[in-house]
Design an enzyme around this catalytic site. Structure first.
Site, PDB file in Angstrom:
ATOM      1  N   ASP A  98       0.766  -1.104   0.086  1.00  0.00           N
ATOM      2  CA  ASP A  98       0.063  -0.043  -0.076  1.00  0.00           C
ATOM      3  C   ASP A  98       1.018   1.113  -0.010  1.00  0.00           C
ATOM      4  O   ASP A  98       1.943   1.263   0.936  1.00  0.00           O
ATOM      5  CB  ASP A  98      -0.783  -0.186   1.273  1.00  0.00           C
ATOM      6  CG  ASP A  98      -2.261   0.602   1.163  1.00  0.00           C
ATOM      7  OD1 ASP A  98      -2.365   1.718   0.625  1.00  0.00           O
ATOM      8  OD2 ASP A  98      -3.282  -0.316   1.332  1.00  0.00           O
ATOM      9  N   ASP A 200      -3.164   4.637  -2.351  1.00  0.00           N
ATOM     10  CA  ASP A 200      -4.194   5.069  -1.503  1.00  0.00           C
ATOM     11  C   ASP A 200      -4.864   6.506  -2.040  1.00  0.00           C
ATOM     12  O   ASP A 200      -4.336   7.411  -2.534  1.00  0.00           O
ATOM     13  CB  ASP A 200      -3.668   5.470  -0.110  1.00  0.00           C
ATOM     14  CG  ASP A 200      -4.925   5.630   0.976  1.00  0.00           C
ATOM     15  OD1 ASP A 200      -5.659   4.497   1.322  1.00  0.00           O
ATOM     16  OD2 ASP A 200      -4.937   6.711   1.586  1.00  0.00           O
ATOM     17  N   GLU A 263      -6.531   3.228  -5.714  1.00  0.00           N
ATOM     18  CA  GLU A 263      -7.912   3.389  -5.078  1.00  0.00           C
ATOM     19  C   GLU A 263      -8.738   4.636  -5.661  1.00  0.00           C
ATOM     20  O   GLU A 263      -8.088   5.613  -5.280  1.00  0.00           O
ATOM     21  CB  GLU A 263      -7.570   3.228  -3.621  1.00  0.00           C
ATOM     22  CG  GLU A 263      -8.975   3.262  -2.626  1.00  0.00           C
ATOM     23  CD  GLU A 263      -9.020   3.764  -1.619  1.00  0.00           C
ATOM     24  OE1 GLU A 263      -9.915   3.516  -0.659  1.00  0.00           O
ATOM     25  OE2 GLU A 263      -8.305   4.750  -1.137  1.00  0.00           O
ATOM     26  N   HIS A 324     -11.284  -3.210   3.493  1.00  0.00           N
ATOM     27  CA  HIS A 324     -11.160  -3.160   4.897  1.00  0.00           C
ATOM     28  C   HIS A 324     -12.048  -1.692   5.252  1.00  0.00           C
ATOM     29  O   HIS A 324     -11.886  -1.231   6.395  1.00  0.00           O
ATOM     30  CB  HIS A 324      -9.857  -2.784   5.342  1.00  0.00           C
ATOM     31  CG  HIS A 324      -9.082  -1.666   4.572  1.00  0.00           C
ATOM     32  ND1 HIS A 324      -9.022  -1.636   3.263  1.00  0.00           N
ATOM     33  CD2 HIS A 324      -8.533  -0.624   4.752  1.00  0.00           C
ATOM     34  CE1 HIS A 324      -8.495  -0.462   3.021  1.00  0.00           C
ATOM     35  NE2 HIS A 324      -8.261   0.126   3.854  1.00  0.00           N
ATOM     36  N   ASP A 325     -12.654  -1.170   4.402  1.00  0.00           N
ATOM     37  CA  ASP A 325     -13.380  -0.061   4.569  1.00  0.00           C
ATOM     38  C   ASP A 325     -14.951  -0.235   4.432  1.00  0.00           C
ATOM     39  O   ASP A 325     -15.636   0.579   4.649  1.00  0.00           O
ATOM     40  CB  ASP A 325     -13.270   1.149   3.668  1.00  0.00           C
ATOM     41  CG  ASP A 325     -11.687   1.565   3.602  1.00  0.00           C
ATOM     42  OD1 ASP A 325     -11.072   1.592   4.676  1.00  0.00           O
ATOM     43  OD2 ASP A 325     -11.134   2.007   2.740  1.00  0.00           O
TER      44      ASP A 325
END
Ligand code: GLC
Length: 532
Positions: A98, A200, A263, A324-325
């Site tokens: 990430d 990200d 993302e 994970h969100d």
């Protein structure tokens, strides 16, 4: 044969805090991931993406980076990282990190220096603005985590911008020094051998040069995240972003076979712009449509068609089922439909991304208020937006704490762990884990299902169907998104048509003639060609 690995491969997303704890602190670590590589090989994935592992005060669990070129002690050391990477490669897998370029932690030395004075050498590395004429914040931009996106620094009398927490100040990507520093970060990890990055909030990097107010969003309803009261026209997705992405890509391209994933939460037509002019942007702008579209067959079929039509020729699509969100798939659509979703994910054209534990049917875990960890939840509580429920420990076996840790886990383990776990499901030929394994295996031996051509088949009601073809091999994928049985009339089924796989893990090799009967919540892959 020359297709890069990420065109054929399956990406598996690990939230490192929650995968496997080896040092007994209740938090997962790099050695834990290393200890579970057999499982990942057995599952049949190709690459692992790790949420951030860098030193961080963990206000946003690693998405607030204090040092871009090291490993947080909670996860291990740089040596542990090198050992993990070597072992991942030895097994023929890839490792994607990430990369969090939009903001740092407020504890990052760059920000400390930037905030020290108005004349600091690094002042312009972040986004500082004078108060508005009336002394209040510079404009109306909102933080995605609630409240204003501007915080006043009393010492220097200016506001700094943070799209997320106050402790996550945004870097100024218009500053060439910032870009150069971040490019060296990429090189640091590429030189160590990582296979690519998931970047990200990529669409956030460049903000309006004039800092104009965002307009109100008429579609906002109470209960929606508060920042969605505005359309982020000026605070994100600015035209200049594409030049920044192209620069990142140029760095990546200096190394063979590396991948750049972005993302990006944007509508399809804006999302696909991130492939870049001449496809020199992100290899894969993450496509969250399977998360965002309501689980309704007609809507899903329409969405797939729209996305397929929007992806530029020669660009490679991708699909994400969970992260994970967002709430877990088994919670969103139910455990039965989660199997149908698995078949959809692993038979659509493009790179599939799986979220750890979804292959077990793990569900969101309700977190009692006193155990809430996520700052986002604490800031907007009551809206059910918190992210802890989808970040709970991986369920390995029926021993205490599901075999994740010998200590008290940082988030509670799901109550269903005695049944929903790797060990139990591995031994159950009908489990969702067995289904995932059958799907990844079939996808590996049948390139039609990964790199093959995609053609929709028109259906009605609860059904979604499409064809995947490569050379002589031709498959019909028929999915029942409803809880009633349905017959699929398919006149093209020739003399060889037979079931290659059902989500119910039976009917193997069953002949298919003009009509395919699907049970409730059943998906079937039919091989239309002659075998052999
Ligand atoms: C991304 C991450 C999320 C994080 C946010 C701020 O959306 O996926 O977990 O909180 O960026 O970095």
């Amino acid at each position: 044969m020359t297709a890069p690995w990420w065109r054929r491969g399956i990406l598996y997303h690990i939230y490192p805090r929650s995968f496997m704890d080896t040092n007994g602190d209740g938090i997962g670590d790099l050695r834990g991931i290393g200890a579970r590589l057999d499982y990942l090989c057995e599952l049949g994935i190709d690459a692992v993406w790790l949420s951030p592992i860098y030193p961080s005060p963990m206000a946003d669990f690693g998405y607030d980076v204090e040092d871009y070129t090291n490993v947080d002690p909670v996860f291990g050391t740089l040596e542990d990282f090198d050992a993990l990477l070597a072992e991942v490669h030895r097994r023929g897998l890839r490792l994607v990190l990430d990369f969090v370029p939009n903001h740092t932690s407020d504890r990052h030395p760059w920000f400390r220096e930037s905030r020290a004075s108005r004349t600091s050498r690094r002042r312009d590395w972040y986004i500082w603005r004078d108060p508005a004429a009336d002394g209040t914040r510079p404009n109306n931009w909102l933080s995605s985590f609630g409240g204003s996106a501007w915080s006043l620094d009393p010492q220097t009398g200016q506001y700094y911008y943070h799209a997320f927490l106050e402790s996550q100040p945004d870097l100024n990507w218009r500053n060439p020094e910032v870009r150069a520093a971040m490019h060296s970060v990429l090189r640091f990890w590429l030189d160590r051998g990582v296979d690519g990055f998931r970047v990200d909030v990529l669409w956030h990097l460049i903000k309006d040069a004039q800092f104009r107010d965002n307009p109100p969003n008429p579609a906002w309803r109470s209960g929606d995240p508060p920042h969605m009261q505005q359309v982020m026209v000026y605070s994100a997705d600015r035209p200049e972003i594409h030049e920044v992405v192209a620069e990142l890509r140029r760095i990546i391209d200096q190394y063979p076979e590396r991948v750049l994933i972005g993302e990006i939460y944007l509508p399809i037509e804006r999302l696909v712009a991130y492939y870049g002019a001449d496809l020199k942007g992100a290899h894969l702008p993450f496509n969250f449509q399977l998360i965002e579209t309501a689980w309704d067959a007609r809507g899903i079929a329409r969405m797939i068609d729209q996305y397929e039509a929007a992806v530029p020729a020669r660009a490679w699509p991708n699909w994400v089922l969970g992260n994970h969100d967002k709430p877990r798939i088994a919670t969103r659509v139910g455990v039965q439909q989660a199997r149908v979703a698995a078949m959809l994910l692993l038979t659509l054209r493009g790179m599939p991304t799986m979220y750890y534990g979804d292959e077990l049917g793990m569900r969101n875990v309700p977190i009692p208020p006193q155990l809430v960890q996520d700052r986002f939840e604490k800031r907007v509580s009551g809206l059910g937006l918190g992210r802890d429920p989808c970040r709970t420990p991986m369920q390995w076996d029926a021993t205490p704490n599901a075999g994740f840790t010998r200590a008290r886990p940082w988030l509670p383990v799901a109550e269903d762990f005695p049944v929903v776990n790797v060990q139990a499901e591995r031994e159950d030929p009908k489990s969702i884990l067995s289904l995932y394994r059958a799907l990844t295996k079939l996808r590996r031996v049948e390139p039609a299902l990964s790199t093959g051509r995609y053609e929709p088949v028109v259906m009605t009601g609860d059904l979604v169907a499409y064809l995947r073809t490569q050379g002589e091999k031709r498959f019909l994928v028929a999915l029942n998104l409803g809880a009633e049985p349905h017959a699929v009339a398919y006149s093209e089924a020739g003399p060889h048509a037979h079931v290659a796989l059902s989500t119910h893990l039976d009917r193997s090799a069953e002949r298919v003639t003009g009509t395919l009967n699907l049970r409730a919540d059943e998906g079937v892959i039919v091989a239309l060609h002659a075998d052999g």
